[in-house]
Write an enzyme that holds these catalytic residues in place. Structure first.
Site, PDB file in Angstrom:
ATOM      1  N   ASN A 262       0.838  -1.194   0.000  1.00 20.64           N
ATOM      2  CA  ASN A 262       0.000   0.000   0.000  1.00 20.64           C
ATOM      3  C   ASN A 262       0.870   1.239   0.000  1.00 20.64           C
ATOM      4  OD1 ASN A 262      -0.243   1.843   2.600  1.00 20.64           O
ATOM      5  ND2 ASN A 262       0.254  -0.232   3.335  1.00 20.64           N
TER       6      ASN A 262
ATOM      7  N   ILE B 295      -0.864   4.490   0.648  1.00 25.41           N
ATOM      8  CA  ILE B 295      -1.984   5.408   0.901  1.00 25.41           C
ATOM      9  C   ILE B 295      -1.464   6.835   1.124  1.00 25.41           C
ATOM     10  CG2 ILE B 295      -4.011   5.868   2.348  1.00 25.41           C
ATOM     11  CD1 ILE B 295      -4.089   3.172   0.729  1.00 25.41           C
ATOM     12  N   GLY B 296      -0.396   6.950   1.885  1.00 24.65           N
ATOM     13  CA  GLY B 296       0.195   8.277   2.091  1.00 24.65           C
ATOM     14  C   GLY B 296      -0.500   9.093   3.173  1.00 24.65           C
TER      15      GLY B 296
ATOM     16  N   ASN C 253       2.289   6.684  15.742  1.00 31.18           N
ATOM     17  CA  ASN C 253       2.817   6.071  14.515  1.00 31.18           C
ATOM     18  C   ASN C 253       4.071   6.829  14.095  1.00 31.18           C
ATOM     19  OD1 ASN C 253       3.304   4.847  12.116  1.00 31.18           O
ATOM     20  ND2 ASN C 253       1.342   5.356  11.158  1.00 31.18           N
TER      21      ASN C 253
ATOM     22  N   CYS D 196       5.353   5.309   9.346  1.00 36.34           N
ATOM     23  CA  CYS D 196       4.701   5.282   8.028  1.00 36.34           C
ATOM     24  C   CYS D 196       5.758   5.289   6.930  1.00 36.34           C
ATOM     25  CB  CYS D 196       3.768   6.463   7.829  1.00 36.34           C
ATOM     26  SG  CYS D 196       3.075   6.423   6.158  1.00 36.34           S
TER      27      CYS D 196
ATOM     28  N   LYS E 219       4.217   2.650  17.784  1.00 38.04           N
ATOM     29  CA  LYS E 219       4.231   1.670  16.684  1.00 38.04           C
ATOM     30  C   LYS E 219       5.545   1.784  15.915  1.00 38.04           C
ATOM     31  CE  LYS E 219       1.497  -0.326  12.967  1.00 38.04           C
ATOM     32  NZ  LYS E 219       0.154  -0.378  12.374  1.00 38.04           N
TER      33      LYS E 219
ATOM     34  N   GLY F 261       1.620  -8.374  11.988  1.00 44.44           N
ATOM     35  CA  GLY F 261       2.354  -8.766  10.777  1.00 44.44           C
ATOM     36  C   GLY F 261       1.827 -10.057  10.188  1.00 44.44           C
TER      37      GLY F 261
ATOM     38  N   GLY G 255      -4.559  -6.800  10.531  1.00 45.10           N
ATOM     39  CA  GLY G 255      -4.590  -5.749   9.516  1.00 45.10           C
ATOM     40  C   GLY G 255      -5.085  -6.252   8.173  1.00 45.10           C
ATOM     41  N   THR G 256      -4.155  -6.753   7.365  1.00 44.07           N
ATOM     42  CA  THR G 256      -4.474  -7.185   6.001  1.00 44.07           C
ATOM     43  C   THR G 256      -5.634  -8.188   5.969  1.00 44.07           C
ATOM     44  OG1 THR G 256      -2.159  -6.824   5.465  1.00 44.07           O
ATOM     45  CG2 THR G 256      -3.421  -8.150   3.911  1.00 44.07           C
TER      46      THR G 256
HETATM   47  O1  RRO Z   1      -1.120   5.759   5.074  1.00 46.20           O
HETATM   48  C1  RRO Z   1      -0.206   4.963   4.743  1.00 46.20           C
HETATM   49  O2  RRO Z   1       0.293   4.945   3.618  1.00 46.20           O
HETATM   50  C2  RRO Z   1       0.383   4.012   5.705  1.00 46.20           C
HETATM   51  C3  RRO Z   1       0.677   4.340   7.011  1.00 46.20           C
HETATM   52 BR1  RRO Z   1       0.233   5.965   7.779  1.00 46.20          BR
HETATM   53  C4  RRO Z   1       1.352   3.392   7.823  1.00 46.20           C
HETATM   54  O3  RRO Z   1       1.678   3.608   9.001  1.00 46.20           O
HETATM   55  N1  RRO Z   1       1.671   2.195   7.268  1.00 46.20           N
HETATM   56  C5  RRO Z   1       1.364   1.895   6.004  1.00 46.20           C
HETATM   57  O4  RRO Z   1       1.675   0.783   5.536  1.00 46.20           O
HETATM   58  N2  RRO Z   1       0.710   2.806   5.229  1.00 46.20           N
END
Ligand code: RRO
Length: 304
Positions: free
Chosen positions: A71, A73-74, A129, A132, A166, A244, A266-267
């Protein structure tokens, strides 16, 4: 046998069971509320919020890989004020712990967000966090013990709520960072965030993700994450939350036996929205079959 006791403690926060949904994989629970009984979860960890709204990275932002997903996402989110206005009323109705994930590009911003959330009763704990992988500087604070500790100390100064930090697996020695944030006052650590990775489209010769790089999660990372959790749990006094590639209750138990006091799913939520609830039932069934009365008997019981 009487019902096994699944309760665990993360600092001063008591969870009804050790299974949480991981940040960024469950929103704030609204969409999932029609599909699963949110009250069964140990905790909901909300998508990381920043001080100001963020649009996130250009698409494509998700790609499947063998046994995993990437991912990028940002850090898309509506910012702290909208979160408080729009999400807290829904979360007020949920009868499980709410852990709010916070992210920032400066120590001051982390502290500011923590300060604003400290007034909100519904927020049971913060997850800082610092890991990221998808925004410039997103890993800056997670790489060195000193910078990680500085964030934790600044947040601690502005909150009376339990703090979970985290951690990123994209570092030399994750257990060093865990020990540093423990000394700075973190009440727990959660690990791991995603591993930096990428995918290439051989027809266009372009990166598949709009951001070129992304974070890898899912079963592909489970053995590496498990090793990091085991190593970290041996070195710190505070609870370790294992994350994980946990897809079923057996995976969750591997992390718990290796030393995790709790786990995050998560996933797996993307594959099966009921995954976390099924994992809780699976752990309870395992405890009954094996005549384990209390989670405490399981945490870190690995025979080596
Ligand atoms: O939003 C993301 O791209 C993102 C975050 Br904040 C994160 O902590 N871990 C991740 O895999 N994607």
């Amino acid at each position: 046998m009487v019902k096994p006791n699944l309760k665990v403690k993360i600092g001063s926060l008591e969870l009804k069971n050790p299974v949480m949904v991981a940040s960024g994989t469950f929103g704030s629970g609204e969409e999932y509320g029609n599909l699963v009984d949110l009250n069964k979860l140990g905790a909901i960890v909300t998508k990381s919020i920043t001080l100001k709204p963020r649009e996130g990275n250009p698409p494509p932002r998700l790609v499947e890989t063998p046994s995993g997903i990437l991912n990028s996402i940002g850090l898309q989110n509506d910012g702290i004020e909208t979160f408080i206005k729009d999400k807290i009323p829904f979360l007020n109705k949920v009868k499980t712990a709410v852990i709010v994930s916070i992210a920032a590009h400066s120590i001051n911003d982390y502290a500011e967000i923590a300060g604003r959330l400290n007034k909100i009763k519904r927020v049971d704990a913060l997850e800082i966090n610092i890991s990221c992988p998808n925004v410039r500087g997103g890993l800056e604070f997670s790489k060195e013990p000193d910078s990680a500790s500085a964030v934790v100390a600044a947040v601690k100064n502005r909150t009376s709520k339990p703090i979970i930090t985290k951690l990123s697996p994209n570092v030399k020695d994750i257990s060093e960072i865990a020990m540093a944030v423990q000394e700075a006052g973190s009440d727990a650590v959660s690990l791991v965030n995603t591993f930096t990775g990428m995918a290439v489209d051989i027809e266009t010769k372009m990166p598949v993700l709009g951001n070129v790089v992304g974070g890898l999660s899912g079963p592909a990372i489970k053995p590496i994450a498990l090793h990091m959790v085991w190593e970290t749990a041996r070195r710190v006094r505070i609870p370790v939350i294992g994350i994980g590639g946990i897809m079923d209750y057996r995976d969750a138990l591997e992390f718990i036996i290796a030393g995790a006091s709790a786990v995050q799913i998560g996933t797996a939520n993307f594959v099966n929205p009921k995954a976390a609830v099924e994992i809780i039932a699976g752990i309870e069934g395992y405890m009954r079959r094996n005549k384990i009365a209390n989670m405490k008997e399981l945490i870190g019981c690995l025979k080596t």
